[in-house]
Design an enzyme around this catalytic site. Structure first.
Site: not given
Ligand SMILES: [Zn+2]
Length: 317
Positions: A203, A224, A229, A231, A238, A284
């Site tokens: 990240q 982020a 994040s 993630h 995603d 998003e």
């Molecule tokens: Zn994402």
């Protein structure tokens, strides 16, 4: 005859005295009661225009500090609307009031939504540690940060069949994704993972590369900061489908299918359109977070964000 009359007088006086004493007692009790009532919030709130019922609601759902400050203000129905919002959290009353008084055009819904999500504060201020013990319901946003070295223990490799490139996900989220993938496939849709787990270091690289190319404001809207994040939780994907980029994913049938069905597999659209001021991220259409079926269903059906869900159902439950 004369004697009888004389005897009647004292009895009459006695009766009159008793009546006077009784009346006196009743009057005193009434006065004391009235004086005591005048000390109550109910009386004082009615005095400035609230009905008895409204006064009782305010007393039951707030605290004395709030009521004392309310008594210094004029009647305002928004305070009542705030305490009657579905996701009202009593311990946040002073934050609601502060936000409302600085944003007088806001509706009670907006006040509660904003404060519950923490979005009444500046992004990346007052940062707390993510509570990892909440497991699949852990929150990670602009106000909650994961430790730099946090890596989920149960990460598994995503088969290339489901994804572009090499990706990892937490086992539970991966199993749920496969079920969702298969259900979509049966309807003729293909949902492909573009990106899943990202470490703090990954990240950091993403964020810094955005920063170099686009500057701080744009970067913070889309990427982020490291440690913030989703993630990094290993619970986020995603997604895309054949032949489309991120920005046009919401024009696909796959996106429509996810809108209707993702929650049944425990996934939510994490940064919805129109909620940018609540999540702190631009819309998003490709970013989905696994939270389990129960939470995902509430979030989907109530049209709230995970940030609000967390405040109401987890942090202040
Ligand atoms: Zn994402």
């Amino acid at each position: 005859m004369k004697g009888r009359r004389l005897k009647k007088k004292p009895i009459l006086i006695l009766i009159c005295s008793i009546i006077l004493i009784v009346v006196g007692i009743v009057f005193t009790v009434k006065t004391v009661k009235e004086l005591n009532y005048r000390k109550t919030y109910e009386y004082k709130l009615i005095k400035i225009g609230y009905t008895k019922e409204e006064a009782n609601q305010l007393e039951n759902k707030t605290n004395n500090t709030f009521l004392d400050s309310l008594l210094t203000k004029e009647y305002d129905k928004v305070y009542l609307e705030i305490i009657n919002e579905g996701y009202y959290i009593p311990s946040k009353i002073s934050d609601y009031v502060n936000y409302y008084e600085n944003n007088l055009n806001s509706s009670s819904y907006e006040v509660v939504e904003k404060v519950n999500a923490g979005a009444d504060k500046e992004w990346y201020s007052d940062i707390k540690d993510t509570d990892i013990s909440k497991d699949i319901l852990m929150i990670n946003n602009k106000f909650y940060k994961l430790p730099n070295d946090y890596e989920p223990a149960d990460l598994v490799d995503v088969k290339n069949w489901y994804a572009y490139g090499n990706n990892k996900l937490r086992k539970e989220a991966y199993d749920a994704f496969i079920s969702m993938f298969n259900a979509a496939k049966e309807q003729g849709h293909t949902i492909i993972i573009n990106s899943a787990y990202r470490s703090y270091k990954d990240q950091e690289d993403v964020y810094n590369s955005y920063l170099r190319n686009h500057g701080q404001e744009y970067t913070d809207a889309y990427a982020a900061r490291p440690g913030h994040s989703e993630h990094q939780t290993g619970l986020t994907v995603d997604v895309t489908t054949y032949g489309v980029g991120n920005s046009s994913f919401d024009t696909t049938d796959e996106f429509s299918w996810l809108q209707d069905n993702a929650h049944q597999f425990g996934f939510i659209l994490r940064y919805p359109e129109g909620k940018e001021n609540i999540t702190g991220y631009d819309y998003e259409s490709w970013h989905y977070r696994y939270v389990g079926v129960e939470a995902a269903t509430i979030i989907h059906d109530s049209n709230i964000t995970f940030d609000e869900y967390y405040a109401y159902y987890i942090e202040n439950a």
